[in-house]
Design a protein around this motif. Structure first.
Motif, PDB file in Angstrom:
ATOM      1  N   LEU A 297       3.382  10.662 -15.595  1.00 28.94           N
ATOM      2  CA  LEU A 297       3.780  11.073 -14.244  1.00 28.94           C
ATOM      3  C   LEU A 297       2.690  10.749 -13.236  1.00 28.94           C
ATOM      4  CD1 LEU A 297       5.547  14.489 -14.897  1.00 28.94           C
ATOM      5  CD2 LEU A 297       6.592  12.423 -13.944  1.00 28.94           C
ATOM      6  N   ILE A 298       1.449  10.936 -13.612  1.00 26.96           N
ATOM      7  CA  ILE A 298       0.337  10.585 -12.721  1.00 26.96           C
ATOM      8  C   ILE A 298       0.388   9.091 -12.401  1.00 26.96           C
ATOM      9  CG2 ILE A 298      -2.178  10.276 -12.682  1.00 26.96           C
ATOM     10  CD1 ILE A 298      -2.381  13.007 -14.123  1.00 26.96           C
ATOM     11  N   GLU A 299       0.653   8.271 -13.408  1.00 27.21           N
ATOM     12  CA  GLU A 299       0.711   6.826 -13.181  1.00 27.21           C
ATOM     13  C   GLU A 299       1.886   6.450 -12.281  1.00 27.21           C
ATOM     14  OE1 GLU A 299      -0.214   2.902 -13.077  1.00 27.21           O
ATOM     15  OE2 GLU A 299      -1.453   4.610 -13.682  1.00 27.21           O
ATOM     16  N   VAL A 300       3.046   7.111 -12.451  1.00 27.43           N
ATOM     17  CA  VAL A 300       4.185   6.851 -11.561  1.00 27.43           C
ATOM     18  C   VAL A 300       3.809   7.180 -10.117  1.00 27.43           C
ATOM     19  CG1 VAL A 300       6.512   7.596 -10.926  1.00 27.43           C
ATOM     20  CG2 VAL A 300       5.975   7.106 -13.313  1.00 27.43           C
ATOM     21  N   CYS A 301       3.167   8.324  -9.916  1.00 27.43           N
ATOM     22  CA  CYS A 301       2.769   8.710  -8.560  1.00 27.43           C
ATOM     23  C   CYS A 301       1.813   7.683  -7.963  1.00 27.43           C
ATOM     24  CB  CYS A 301       2.108  10.090  -8.568  1.00 27.43           C
ATOM     25  SG  CYS A 301       3.233  11.456  -8.899  1.00 27.43           S
ATOM     26  N   ARG A 302       0.865   7.238  -8.747  1.00 28.22           N
ATOM     27  CA  ARG A 302      -0.080   6.242  -8.233  1.00 28.22           C
ATOM     28  C   ARG A 302       0.620   4.929  -7.909  1.00 28.22           C
ATOM     29  NH1 ARG A 302      -4.813   7.674 -12.638  1.00 28.22           N
ATOM     30  NH2 ARG A 302      -5.853   9.308 -11.391  1.00 28.22           N
ATOM     31  N   THR A 303       1.545   4.533  -8.760  1.00 31.83           N
ATOM     32  CA  THR A 303       2.311   3.312  -8.505  1.00 31.83           C
ATOM     33  C   THR A 303       3.059   3.408  -7.184  1.00 31.83           C
ATOM     34  OG1 THR A 303       2.567   2.816 -10.858  1.00 31.83           O
ATOM     35  CG2 THR A 303       4.207   1.882  -9.370  1.00 31.83           C
ATOM     36  N   LEU A 304       3.713   4.535  -6.966  1.00 34.19           N
ATOM     37  CA  LEU A 304       4.486   4.713  -5.742  1.00 34.19           C
ATOM     38  C   LEU A 304       3.584   4.751  -4.512  1.00 34.19           C
ATOM     39  CD1 LEU A 304       6.976   7.439  -7.029  1.00 34.19           C
ATOM     40  CD2 LEU A 304       7.480   5.025  -6.622  1.00 34.19           C
ATOM     41  N   LEU A 305       2.500   5.491  -4.599  1.00 36.60           N
ATOM     42  CA  LEU A 305       1.633   5.671  -3.433  1.00 36.60           C
ATOM     43  C   LEU A 305       0.805   4.428  -3.133  1.00 36.60           C
ATOM     44  CD1 LEU A 305       0.531   9.323  -4.192  1.00 36.60           C
ATOM     45  CD2 LEU A 305       1.979   8.577  -2.294  1.00 36.60           C
ATOM     46  N   ASP A 306       0.511   3.640  -4.154  1.00 40.92           N
ATOM     47  CA  ASP A 306      -0.237   2.399  -3.937  1.00 40.92           C
ATOM     48  C   ASP A 306       0.670   1.252  -3.512  1.00 40.92           C
ATOM     49  OD1 ASP A 306      -2.432   3.806  -4.725  1.00 40.92           O
ATOM     50  OD2 ASP A 306      -2.620   2.873  -6.700  1.00 40.92           O
ATOM     51  N   GLY A 307       1.982   1.495  -3.503  1.00 40.99           N
ATOM     52  CA  GLY A 307       2.913   0.431  -3.134  1.00 40.99           C
ATOM     53  C   GLY A 307       2.941  -0.693  -4.138  1.00 40.99           C
ATOM     54  N   ARG A 308       2.714  -0.367  -5.420  1.00 41.32           N
ATOM     55  CA  ARG A 308       2.592  -1.414  -6.410  1.00 41.32           C
ATOM     56  C   ARG A 308       3.923  -1.825  -7.049  1.00 41.32           C
ATOM     57  NH1 ARG A 308      -0.236   0.409 -10.722  1.00 41.32           N
ATOM     58  NH2 ARG A 308      -0.879   2.455  -9.943  1.00 41.32           N
ATOM     59  N   PHE A 309       5.028  -1.195  -6.643  1.00 46.14           N
ATOM     60  CA  PHE A 309       6.256  -1.728  -7.198  1.00 46.14           C
ATOM     61  C   PHE A 309       6.826  -2.775  -6.247  1.00 46.14           C
ATOM     62  CE2 PHE A 309       7.867   1.992  -4.920  1.00 46.14           C
ATOM     63  CZ  PHE A 309       9.141   1.648  -4.485  1.00 46.14           C
ATOM     64  N   ALA A 310       7.340  -3.826  -6.872  1.00 43.28           N
ATOM     65  CA  ALA A 310       7.612  -5.067  -6.136  1.00 43.28           C
ATOM     66  C   ALA A 310       8.641  -4.861  -5.028  1.00 43.28           C
ATOM     67  CB  ALA A 310       8.110  -6.119  -7.110  1.00 43.28           C
ATOM     68  N   PRO A 311       8.463  -5.520  -3.889  1.00 45.15           N
ATOM     69  CA  PRO A 311       9.458  -5.462  -2.821  1.00 45.15           C
ATOM     70  C   PRO A 311      10.721  -6.212  -3.207  1.00 45.15           C
ATOM     71  CG  PRO A 311       7.816  -7.099  -2.301  1.00 45.15           C
ATOM     72  CD  PRO A 311       7.342  -6.415  -3.565  1.00 45.15           C
ATOM     73  N   LEU A 312      11.808  -5.869  -2.582  1.00 48.83           N
ATOM     74  CA  LEU A 312      13.046  -6.609  -2.812  1.00 48.83           C
ATOM     75  C   LEU A 312      12.950  -7.982  -2.169  1.00 48.83           C
ATOM     76  CD1 LEU A 312      15.620  -3.776  -2.093  1.00 48.83           C
ATOM     77  CD2 LEU A 312      15.009  -4.689  -4.312  1.00 48.83           C
ATOM     78  N   GLU A 313      13.488  -8.968  -2.844  1.00 49.03           N
ATOM     79  CA  GLU A 313      13.448 -10.336  -2.327  1.00 49.03           C
ATOM     80  C   GLU A 313      14.858 -10.925  -2.322  1.00 49.03           C
ATOM     81  OE1 GLU A 313      10.753 -12.408  -4.827  1.00 49.03           O
ATOM     82  OE2 GLU A 313       8.976 -11.348  -4.079  1.00 49.03           O
TER      83      GLU A 313
END
Length: 297
Positions: free
Chosen positions: A281-297
């Motif tokens: 869960l900590i890693e999911v939060c960091r992923t979301l807050l760091d904007g590390r999930f890919a943008p839609l293209e």
């Protein structure tokens, strides 16, 4: 930005089916009991105290950075938070609003602080005893279930032992006479400072923090947290002052030295089981807050 993972339709639909079947082991019996108007003092908590509806618990979601390929993925567009891309359907980064970011920031802060501490295993589940201390029998939370030792002897157990509850959402249900007996005075404001990884309720609440971030947490992680909460709830109530033999639960007799040792061993096992879920869960939060999930293209 990370690169999105594209799941073939057959793969994600198999995961979707497996998750729904796994959760229906809990949701279907709950819905059947509810249809009969039947209360369950142990299991109802998972659907009443926690506000995630059974239908949502059964519903699969991929989490961030995953694209669902194939035409069947378009049905996810009927849900909030999804959008179409060149390769299929995925979570829309634009749906991760400021409100959601604030939730993720709090969850990250709370879970990181909890993970940094050593577990304390000396509470012995006395929070449930403190919730009935000097309370009239017809006013206790589970009045349909008798107290295993009766009111007077239950009160005597509370008076004979130290109560060390640091979890606010347990402490707030203490009776008035029980509150001064607690060695701590947890508040909502002190939650980040006080929660520790040995606490059964802190570990059950991993389920709450997972669904609070819906739909940005993978369904499998939500399911893992739910199953942990369900198993902990059983210990929580077996160690309570209630006589649950009519529901098939044997007591953990925390009023005895042997029972307290049994409780602490089970508590330690749940602490170990919760650790990787908290880390995920900590890693999911960091992923979301760091904007590390890919943008839609």
């Amino acid at each position: 930005m990370s690169t999105a993972v594209v799941l073939a339709e057959g793969e994600w639909r198999a995961r979707e089916l497996a998750h729904a079947e796994r959760m229906r082991a809990w949701t279907v019996p709950h819905q059947e009991r509810r249809a009969r108007g039947e209360k369950h003092p142990v299991l109802d908590f998972l659907f009443t105290y926690y506000s995630y509806r059974p239908g949502h618990l059964e519903r699969w979601q991929p989490g961030p950075g995953v694209v669902l390929a194939g035409p069947a993925g378009r049905r996810f567009l009927d849900r909030a938070g999804y959008a179409e891309s060149a390769h299929g359907v995925a979570l829309d980064p634009g749906a991760f609003t400021g409100r959601r970011a604030r939730t993720a920031e709090f969850v990250l802060r709370l879970l990181s602080a909890t993970a940094s501490r050593s577990p304390r295993l000396s509470c012995f589940g006395l929070h449930e005893w403190a919730m009935v201390y000097r309370e009239p029998a017809d006013s206790v939370r589970h009045a349909q279930v008798p107290l295993r030792l009766g009111s007077a002897d239950t009160d005597a157990v509370v008076e004979s032992m130290d109560i060390r509850c640091g979890h606010f959402d347990a402490f707030r249900f203490f009776t008035g006479p029980a509150r001064p007996r607690n060695t701590l005075a947890p508040t909502r404001e002190s939650q980040v400072e006080l929660e520790q990884p040995g606490c059964l309720h802190a570990n059950m609440d991993l389920f709450k923090w997972a669904y609070k971030l819906d739909p940005f947490v993978p369904a499998e992680l939500v399911g893992d947290c739910f199953e942990l909460a369900a198993d902990i709830r059983e210990l929580d109530m077996r160690a309570s002052p209630y006589d649950l033999s009519g529901y098939g639960y044997s007591p953990v007799r925390v009023e005895t030295a042997e029972g307290r040792a049994d409780y602490a061993r089970a508590q330690a096992a749940f602490t170990r089981r919760a650790e990787p879920l908290r880390a995920r869960l900590i890693e999911v939060c960091r992923t979301l807050l760091d904007g590390r999930f890919a943008p839609l293209e």
